[in-house]
Design an enzyme around this catalytic site. Structure first.
Site, mmCIF file in Angstrom:
data_model
loop_
_atom_site.group_PDB
_atom_site.id
_atom_site.type_symbol
_atom_site.label_atom_id
_atom_site.label_comp_id
_atom_site.label_asym_id
_atom_site.label_seq_id
_atom_site.Cartn_x
_atom_site.Cartn_y
_atom_site.Cartn_z
ATOM 1 N N SER A 149 15.935 22.829 6.407
ATOM 2 C CA SER A 149 14.914 22.469 7.396
ATOM 3 C C SER A 149 15.496 22.559 8.799
ATOM 4 O O SER A 149 16.711 22.395 9.004
ATOM 5 C CB SER A 149 14.441 21.029 7.127
ATOM 6 O OG SER A 149 13.745 20.517 8.238
ATOM 7 N N TYR A 162 15.995 12.205 5.177
ATOM 8 C CA TYR A 162 15.530 13.577 4.942
ATOM 9 C C TYR A 162 16.401 14.573 5.720
ATOM 10 O O TYR A 162 16.898 15.570 5.168
ATOM 11 C CB TYR A 162 14.059 13.693 5.370
ATOM 12 C CG TYR A 162 13.471 15.069 5.262
ATOM 13 C CD1 TYR A 162 12.934 15.523 4.061
ATOM 14 C CD2 TYR A 162 13.450 15.936 6.353
ATOM 15 C CE1 TYR A 162 12.392 16.807 3.956
ATOM 16 C CE2 TYR A 162 12.911 17.209 6.264
ATOM 17 C CZ TYR A 162 12.383 17.639 5.064
ATOM 18 O OH TYR A 162 11.852 18.896 4.957
#
Ligand SMILES: NC(=O)c1ccc[n+]([C@@H]2O[C@H](COP(=O)([O-])OP(=O)(O)OC[C@H]3O[C@@H](n4cnc5c(N)ncnc54)[C@H](O)[C@@H]3O)[C@@H](O)[C@H]2O)c1
Length: 265
Positions: A149, A162
């Site tokens: 990401s 995350y």
């Protein structure tokens, strides 16, 4: 497409295992790989999502094999590989798209939040890839593609765990690429920016934030899952046999910089 280009980008004769493949981005990637000629084995946690994608494949006359497994342990990862091997007896491509998030400030994160996010986003990527490696090695090579990401590079409030798991996936990409280069296994990652899916609904389904996105993303919009297809395809196709250990940012220009010019409404 010319014969030359198809020889570089065709997935004909390849079997691709797409983990988390019935999610929003996974569905776009799974369908694209099938259309590029791969025999696609779609894994997901959700039977409902698998059934939805199966209907989409059947409407396009594409072969569909779905496998439901909760990737909550190394044993579950091994089981998925064993089940996938029952389809064609080989796995040439593995894509790791499984992922979850629980958005909370650091002070509110519980051990359960920490454990579940790290287990799905990092541990399962680690052990699923490890389970596939001997199969690819015995076949003479393969391609592994992780979904990291943009948050591996820059963080935002409420995504501390995350973001750390995605930075770990980016790091793992280098380690696996290095250790497995001699087995002719190329390992790369994609770092998507903001993609408009249910996963990010809490971010874009809000007036302030949707205006913030339009200003903040140089491309002027969030990505759609289809924006990830070309990079994914190129990183698992024969064309990329000399690219390994890299993470490619697909973010509409976010990491390119910010603007000093006052925004006009
Ligand atoms: N949407 C974005 O903006 C964005 C941005 C950067 C990276 N990503 C990453 O891309 C990937 C796909 O994102 P998406 O937006 O399509 O989300 P999604 O929720 O639609 O897809 C994730 C899939 O992972 C599966 N999954 C969740 N827990 C699992 C478990 N325990 N075992 C097995 N499978 C499990 C889900 O069933 C789901 O289908 C994720 O790894 C995500 O972190 C997404």
């Amino acid at each position: 497409m010319s014969q030359y280009l198809s020889s570089l980008f065709s997935l004909a004769g390849k079997t691709a295992l797409i983990a988390g493949g019935a999610g929003a981005i996974g569905s776009a990637i799974s369908e694209a790989f099938a259309k590029a000629g791969a025999r696609v084995i779609v894994h997901d946690l959700s039977n409902e999502r698998l059934a939805g994608l199966q209907a989409r494949f059947e409407a396009e006359n594409l072969l569909f094999d779905g496998i439901q497994v909760d990737l909550d342990s190394a044993v579950a990862c091994n089981n998925l590989v064993e089940k996938a091997l029952q389809v064609t007896g080989r796995i040439d491509i593995l894509v790791n798209l499984q992922g979850i998030n629980r958005r909370k400030p650091i002070v509110d994160v519980t051990q359960d939040d920490f454990d579940i996010i790290t287990s799905v986003n990092f541990r399962s990527v680690y052990f699923l890839s490890r389970a596939v490696q001997p199969v690819m090695k015995a076949q003479g090579g393969g391609k592994i593609l992780h979904f990291s990401s943009l948050s591996a590079n820059i963080s935002f409030d409420t995504i501390s765990v995350y973001a750390a798991t995605k930075a770990a996936v980016t790091s793992l990409t280098r380690s696996m690429a290095h250790e497995w280069a001699g087995d002719n296994i190329q390992v790369n990652a994609i770092e998507p920016g903001f993609v408009q899916t249910e996963f990010t609904r809490p971010l874009w389904d809000d007036e302030y934030r949707s205006r913030w996105f339009a200003d903040y993303i140089p491309a002027g919009r969030l990505a759609v899952p289809e924006d990830l297809i070309t990079t994914s395809l190129s990183l698992v196709a024969p064309a990329s046999c000399y690219i390994t250990g890299r993470s490619v940012v697909v973010d509409g220009g976010v990491l390119s910089g910010d603007s000093w010019v006052e925004k006009q409404d």
